[in-house]
Design a protein around this motif. Structure first.
Motif, PDB file in Angstrom:
ATOM      1  N   ARG A 172      40.091  40.177  57.604  1.00 15.55           N
ATOM      2  CA  ARG A 172      38.914  40.909  57.102  1.00 15.55           C
ATOM      3  C   ARG A 172      39.215  42.406  56.955  1.00 15.55           C
ATOM      4  N   SER A 173      39.950  42.928  57.913  1.00 19.33           N
ATOM      5  CA  SER A 173      40.255  44.362  57.859  1.00 19.33           C
ATOM      6  C   SER A 173      41.219  44.694  56.728  1.00 19.33           C
ATOM      7  N   TRP A 174      42.002  43.681  56.294  1.00 23.74           N
ATOM      8  CA  TRP A 174      42.971  43.931  55.209  1.00 23.74           C
ATOM      9  C   TRP A 174      42.347  43.805  53.825  1.00 23.74           C
ATOM     10  N   LEU A 175      41.222  43.135  53.722  1.00 26.77           N
ATOM     11  CA  LEU A 175      40.670  42.813  52.397  1.00 26.77           C
ATOM     12  C   LEU A 175      40.411  44.037  51.515  1.00 26.77           C
ATOM     13  N   PRO A 176      39.823  45.122  52.021  1.00 31.60           N
ATOM     14  CA  PRO A 176      39.613  46.281  51.134  1.00 31.60           C
ATOM     15  C   PRO A 176      40.921  46.824  50.560  1.00 31.60           C
ATOM     16  N   ASP A 177      41.959  46.919  51.406  1.00 34.42           N
ATOM     17  CA  ASP A 177      43.249  47.401  50.923  1.00 34.42           C
ATOM     18  C   ASP A 177      43.848  46.438  49.903  1.00 34.42           C
ATOM     19  N   ILE A 178      43.666  45.139  50.132  1.00 37.20           N
ATOM     20  CA  ILE A 178      44.218  44.144  49.209  1.00 37.20           C
ATOM     21  C   ILE A 178      43.534  44.261  47.847  1.00 37.20           C
ATOM     22  N   ARG A 179      42.227  44.472  47.841  1.00 35.44           N
ATOM     23  CA  ARG A 179      41.508  44.599  46.559  1.00 35.44           C
ATOM     24  C   ARG A 179      41.935  45.873  45.831  1.00 35.44           C
ATOM     25  N   THR A 180      42.099  46.948  46.587  1.00 32.31           N
ATOM     26  CA  THR A 180      42.549  48.203  45.965  1.00 32.31           C
ATOM     27  C   THR A 180      43.947  48.053  45.395  1.00 32.31           C
ATOM     28  N   ALA A 181      44.828  47.403  46.169  1.00 32.21           N
ATOM     29  CA  ALA A 181      46.195  47.199  45.696  1.00 32.21           C
ATOM     30  C   ALA A 181      46.218  46.312  44.456  1.00 32.21           C
ATOM     31  N   LEU A 182      45.317  45.320  44.408  1.00 31.35           N
ATOM     32  CA  LEU A 182      45.233  44.442  43.242  1.00 31.35           C
ATOM     33  C   LEU A 182      44.847  45.230  41.996  1.00 31.35           C
ATOM     34  N   ARG A 183      43.903  46.126  42.119  1.00 34.92           N
ATOM     35  CA  ARG A 183      43.468  46.965  40.991  1.00 34.92           C
ATOM     36  C   ARG A 183      44.610  47.878  40.527  1.00 34.92           C
ATOM     37  N   ASP A 184      45.323  48.479  41.504  1.00 32.61           N
ATOM     38  CA  ASP A 184      46.421  49.372  41.156  1.00 32.61           C
ATOM     39  C   ASP A 184      47.541  48.630  40.437  1.00 32.61           C
ATOM     40  N   ARG A 185      47.840  47.392  40.899  1.00 33.60           N
ATOM     41  CA  ARG A 185      48.902  46.624  40.245  1.00 33.60           C
ATOM     42  C   ARG A 185      48.527  46.279  38.813  1.00 33.60           C
ATOM     43  N   GLU A 205      38.252  42.435  34.749  1.00 31.90           N
ATOM     44  CA  GLU A 205      39.419  41.608  35.068  1.00 31.90           C
ATOM     45  C   GLU A 205      39.731  41.660  36.566  1.00 31.90           C
ATOM     46  N   VAL A 206      39.619  42.840  37.124  1.00 32.83           N
ATOM     47  CA  VAL A 206      39.851  42.977  38.558  1.00 32.83           C
ATOM     48  C   VAL A 206      38.822  42.171  39.346  1.00 32.83           C
ATOM     49  N   ALA A 207      37.569  42.193  38.879  1.00 26.62           N
ATOM     50  CA  ALA A 207      36.505  41.443  39.554  1.00 26.62           C
ATOM     51  C   ALA A 207      36.776  39.944  39.523  1.00 26.62           C
ATOM     52  N   VAL A 208      37.280  39.466  38.355  1.00 28.07           N
ATOM     53  CA  VAL A 208      37.589  38.040  38.233  1.00 28.07           C
ATOM     54  C   VAL A 208      38.689  37.653  39.209  1.00 28.07           C
ATOM     55  N   LEU A 209      39.760  38.463  39.258  1.00 25.69           N
ATOM     56  CA  LEU A 209      40.861  38.161  40.188  1.00 25.69           C
ATOM     57  C   LEU A 209      40.402  38.280  41.640  1.00 25.69           C
ATOM     58  N   ALA A 210      39.562  39.285  41.913  1.00 23.67           N
ATOM     59  CA  ALA A 210      39.063  39.465  43.278  1.00 23.67           C
ATOM     60  C   ALA A 210      38.226  38.273  43.715  1.00 23.67           C
ATOM     61  N   GLN A 211      37.482  37.703  42.763  1.00 27.10           N
ATOM     62  CA  GLN A 211      36.668  36.542  43.080  1.00 27.10           C
ATOM     63  C   GLN A 211      37.545  35.330  43.396  1.00 27.10           C
ATOM     64  N   LYS A 212      38.640  35.193  42.657  1.00 27.77           N
ATOM     65  CA  LYS A 212      39.540  34.059  42.884  1.00 27.77           C
ATOM     66  C   LYS A 212      40.217  34.152  44.244  1.00 27.77           C
ATOM     67  N   MET A 213      40.519  35.379  44.662  1.00 24.24           N
ATOM     68  CA  MET A 213      41.211  35.521  45.948  1.00 24.24           C
ATOM     69  C   MET A 213      40.255  35.846  47.099  1.00 24.24           C
ATOM     70  N   ASP A 214      38.959  35.809  46.840  1.00 14.07           N
ATOM     71  CA  ASP A 214      37.980  36.110  47.877  1.00 14.07           C
ATOM     72  C   ASP A 214      38.001  35.031  48.957  1.00 14.07           C
ATOM     73  N   VAL A 215      38.194  35.430  50.202  1.00 14.94           N
ATOM     74  CA  VAL A 215      38.284  34.476  51.317  1.00 14.94           C
ATOM     75  C   VAL A 215      37.203  34.742  52.358  1.00 14.94           C
ATOM     76  N   ASP A 216      36.200  35.516  52.011  1.00 10.09           N
ATOM     77  CA  ASP A 216      35.131  35.796  52.974  1.00 10.09           C
ATOM     78  C   ASP A 216      34.469  34.513  53.463  1.00 10.09           C
ATOM     79  N   GLU A 217      34.249  33.589  52.536  1.00 18.71           N
ATOM     80  CA  GLU A 217      33.593  32.334  52.917  1.00 18.71           C
ATOM     81  C   GLU A 217      34.457  31.542  53.885  1.00 18.71           C
ATOM     82  N   GLU A 218      35.767  31.497  53.631  1.00 20.02           N
ATOM     83  CA  GLU A 218      36.673  30.768  54.522  1.00 20.02           C
ATOM     84  C   GLU A 218      36.715  31.420  55.909  1.00 20.02           C
ATOM     85  N   LEU A 219      36.717  32.751  55.921  1.00 18.15           N
ATOM     86  CA  LEU A 219      36.728  33.456  57.208  1.00 18.15           C
ATOM     87  C   LEU A 219      35.431  33.207  57.980  1.00 18.15           C
TER      88      LEU A 219
END
Length: 288
Positions: A172-185, A205-219
Motif C-alpha cells: 500500500r505504501s508503494w502504490l503512490p510511487d508506482i503510479r507516479t513511476a508509471l506516468r513518468d515511463r 491512458e495512465v488511468a487505464v493502466l493504473a486501473q489494470k494494475m490496481d490492487v487495492d481490492e486484493e489488499l
C-alpha cells in the motif's frame, strides 16, 4: 483454541481380574476414521468404544489398542462333568470286557476328552465397565496432547499472519510511487517516439493502466482474510476445514497481486506472500 489431529495417549490400571492398558494414536485425516484392536473378550465393546472416542475427537484417523493381561486364578472356575466322566468309564469297562483284557484307566487321557472338564466364565461386565472408563481417561489425555500441539501450531500461523499484514502495508505504501513511476515511463516512451500527446489523453491512458494494475481490492481482501483467520483460531469448535478454505482464498489473492504487478517490489512481495501462505497451509492441514 485449535487442536492438532496428531497425538498419542496411554492409560493403564491394575484391577482384581487383571491389568488393562489403552494406547490411542491419532494422525491427520480428512474425516473421522477408526482402527480398533481389542482382545476377544472385549470385541463386543467396539460400538461403545467408537461412541466414546467420537466424544473427544471429531476429525482424524484414530488407532486404539486395548491390552489385557488376566490375573492368575481370576478366570473362570473349572469343574468335572461327572455325567460325561461316568459314561466314559462305563464305556472303558465295556470295551475291556469285550476285548477280554484288563487295562487301567488313563485318567490324563480321559481329561482331554471334550466336555469332561467345563469352565464357568467369569462375569465380563466388570471388565467391560473398567475398560470403557479407562478409555475415557485416555481420551481426555489425547485431547490435552492435541490441544498443546494446537497451541504451537496457532502460534506459528499467527506469526505468518503478522508477515502477511506487514507485506500488505508495504505494498500500500508503494502504490503512490508506482503510479507516479508509471506516468513518468509513459511520458518517456512518448518522447522517445518523437510524438506529442495531449496531456488529457495521456492522463486517460495512465488511468487505464493504473486501473489494470490496481490492487487495492486484493489488499483489502487479504486484510479481511487475516482478520477472519485470527478470529477462527479463537473458536472452540473444529475449524480445520474453514482454515483450509481461508488458505485457498489467501493464495487466490496473492496470485492476482502477482499477475497485476508492474513493479519489482510488488512482484517480490507476492512471492513472499505465497511462501507465508504455503507455510500456514502446511500447519492448517493438521488442524482438527
Amino acid at each position: 483454541m485449535i487442536r492438532s489431529m496428531t497425538g498419542f495417549a496411554a492409560a493403564g490400571e491394575q484391577f482384581p481380574f487383571g491389568r488393562l492398558g489403552w494406547e490411542v494414536r491419532s494422525v491427520n485425516h480428512r474425516y473421522l476414521e477408526y482402527s480398533l484392536r481389542l482382545p476377544e473378550e472385549f470385541r463386543v465393546l467396539e460400538p461403545k468404544v467408537r461412541d466414546i472416542l467420537s466424544g473427544f475427537v471429531q476429525r482424524g484417523k484414530i488407532d486404539a489398542t486395548l491390552r489385557f493381561h488376566p490375573m492368575g486364578g481370576a478366570g473362570g472356575a473349572l469343574a468335572l462333568n461327572r455325567d460325561v466322566a461316568t459314561r466314559l468309564l462305563e464305556l472303558h469297562e465295556d470295551l475291556a470286557t469285550m476285548a477280554g483284557t484288563s487295562q487301567e484307566v488313563d485318567v490324563a487321557q480321559l481329561l482331554r476328552w471334550p466336555g469332561v472338564v467345563t469352565e464357568s466364565l467369569a462375569d465380563p461386565a466388570p471388565m467391560h465397565e473398567a475398560a470403557l472408563a479407562l478409555l475415557s481417561k485416555a481420551g481426555e489425555s489425547l485431547v490435552a496432547v492435541r490441544g498443546r500441539e494446537g497451541e504451537k501450531m496457532a502460534a506459528m500461523v499467527k506469526e505468518r499472519l503478522d508477515g502477511v499484514e506487514q507485506l500488505t502495508r508495504d505494498v500500500r505504501s508503494w502504490l503512490p510511487d508506482i503510479r507516479t513511476a508509471l506516468r513518468d515511463r509513459m511520458r518517456e516512451r512518448v518522447a522517445e517516439l518523437g510524438q506529442t500527446l495531449d496531456p488529457e489523453r495521456l492522463d486517460q491512458e495512465v488511468a487505464v493502466l493504473a486501473q489494470k494494475m490496481d490492487v487495492d481490492e486484493e489488499l483489502d481482501r487479504l486484510d479481511a482474510h487475516v482478520a477472519e483467520t485470527r478470529r477462527t483460531l479463537t473458536l472452540s469448535k473444529p475449524v480445520g476445514r474453514r482454515l483450509d478454505f481461508l488458505m485457498q482464498e489467501f493464495n487466490r489473492e496473492s496470485n492476482t497481486l502477482s499477475s497485476k504487478s508492474v513493479d519489482q517490489r510488488t512482484t517480490q512481495a507476492a512471492v513472499e506472500l505465497k511462501v507465508l501462505i504455503e507455510q500456514m497451509r502446511e500447519q492448517v492441514q493438521n488442524v482438527e
